[in-house]
Design an enzyme around this catalytic site. Structure first.
Site, PDB file in Angstrom:
ATOM      1  N   GLY A 155      -5.440  -9.216  -4.428  1.00  0.00           N
ATOM      2  CA  GLY A 155      -6.292  -8.119  -4.883  1.00  0.00           C
ATOM      3  C   GLY A 155      -7.737  -8.513  -5.041  1.00  0.00           C
ATOM      4  CB  ALA A 156      -9.571 -11.406  -3.851  1.00  0.00           C
ATOM      5  CB  SER A 157     -10.726  -6.256  -1.407  1.00  0.00           C
ATOM      6  OG  SER A 157      -9.917  -5.337  -2.111  1.00  0.00           O
TER       7      SER A 157
ATOM      8  N   GLY B   8     -13.460  -5.735  -7.866  1.00  0.00           N
ATOM      9  CA  GLY B   8     -13.159  -5.887  -9.296  1.00  0.00           C
ATOM     10  C   GLY B   8     -13.067  -7.313  -9.783  1.00  0.00           C
TER      11      GLY B   8
ATOM     12  N   GLY C 216     -10.723  -9.589  -9.292  1.00  0.00           N
ATOM     13  CA  GLY C 216     -10.346 -10.557  -8.263  1.00  0.00           C
ATOM     14  C   GLY C 216     -11.546 -11.038  -7.473  1.00  0.00           C
TER      15      GLY C 216
ATOM     16  CE  LYS D 166      -2.347  -1.728  -0.724  1.00  0.00           C
ATOM     17  NZ  LYS D 166      -1.540  -0.496  -0.841  1.00  0.00           N
TER      18      LYS D 166
ATOM     19  CG  ASP E 298       1.791  -4.164   0.647  1.00  0.00           C
ATOM     20  OD1 ASP E 298       2.067  -4.514  -0.527  1.00  0.00           O
ATOM     21  OD2 ASP E 298       2.013  -3.017   1.075  1.00  0.00           O
TER      22      ASP E 298
ATOM     23  CE1 TYR F 201      -0.753  -0.935 -15.628  1.00  0.00           C
ATOM     24  CE2 TYR F 201      -1.249  -0.584 -17.948  1.00  0.00           C
ATOM     25  CZ  TYR F 201      -1.533  -1.186 -16.742  1.00  0.00           C
ATOM     26  OH  TYR F 201      -2.589  -2.055 -16.656  1.00  0.00           O
TER      27      TYR F 201
END
Length: 282
Positions: free
Chosen positions: A23-25, A27, A29, A48, A80, A174
């Site tokens: 999830g580093a794309s 925020g 990350g 992703k 993913d 959640y």
């Protein structure tokens, strides 16, 4: 006053270390990726988003360019975390490219702040597949590479376990999914202790100005939040510690930085004049 930059320059050296960040794309990350890159780490951007999203900034390639502009090496992989074959291939590619994996950041996460009767099962499945299964699987697949590192770390962006009913009643699905990540920390830290692999959790004291806050909460909350930089600075402080001596912890970002001598937190606030909003589970 000890400033973060001074601490980082003297203590946080990640030269030739390789960090695999899900999830580093964008925020948190992305913020962790860039801070590690500044200190010499090789960065694997496993996320992703390959094509730009109409509402969300950042892709694996845009972050890779940012990493390389800082003088570090990047490997952008479209992954993913629900797909076992893709995760295995990505881990092997990272190892083959950089010769090892020293750090795994389980940052990828799905959120739906909905009560039981309003939670669609496809959203339930997404949260459990990404948050719980993804964290477990990425940790499992990284193990064979981490065990070869001289200071291996797994860092889960997951909360401390707090069984107060108030954290369940409004968004039980959640909460269960995030606590599943936390239980990975609890169990794997003990399981991997003999191999010297540190497994810790990191969670923010306040809300962080990310897409999750922007799209799931009132707009006013962004102004009462902190920048992702506080989480990246805290992450680096944890990852710089000796793995054999630092495992099984549920760290809070502000507490980590205070232990490093940081006293000025206004720089992290989106708007220092607005009282901060405490995050969930604290």
């Amino acid at each position: 006053m000890i400033r973060i930059k001074e601490i980082s320059m003297t203590e946080h050296n990640f030269a030739n270390k390789t960090a695999f960040i899900t999830g580093a794309s964008r925020g948190i990350g992305r913020a962790i990726a860039l801070e590690l890159a500044k200190r010499g780490a090789n960065i694997v951007i496993a996320a992703k988003t390959k094509e730009a999203h109409p509402q969300l900034s950042g892709t694996i390639d845009s972050v890779a360019k940012e990493v390389e502009d800082l003088g570090a090496k990047a490997l952008a992989l479209q992954v993913d975390v629900r797909d076992e074959a893709l995760v295995e291939q990505a881990m092997k590619k990272a190892f083959d490219t950089f010769g090892g994996i020293d750090i795994l950041i389980n940052n990828a996460s799905a959120i739906s702040m909905t009560p039981t009767t309003d939670t669609q099962m496809k959203r339930f499945d997404l949260m459990f597949d990404v948050n719980v299964r993804g964290t477990f699987m990425c940790s499992q697949k990284a193990y064979q590479y981490l065990v070869k590192s001289d200071n291996p770390h797994i860092l889960n962006l997951a909360p401390p376990l707090n069984l107060d009913k108030k954290w369940f009643k409004d968004h039980v699905a959640y909460t269960m999914s995030k606590y599943g990540m936390s239980m990975c920390t609890l169990g794997m830290s003990e399981e991997f202790k003999a191999q010297g692999i540190a497994v810790n959790s990191l969670w923010p004291k306040t809300t962080i100005a990310t897409a999750a806050i922007e799209f799931n909460f009132p707009k006013e909350l962004i102004q009462a939040s902190r920048k992702p930089a506080i989480m990246s600075d805290a992450a680096l402080a944890v990852l710089a510690r000796r793995s054999q001596d630092c495992t099984g912890n549920f760290f809070i970002d502000e507490e980590v930085l205070k232990s490093e001598g940081v006293t000025d937190f206004d720089k992290y606030a989106i708007n220092p004049k607005i009282p901060l909003f405490l995050d969930l589970f604290l």
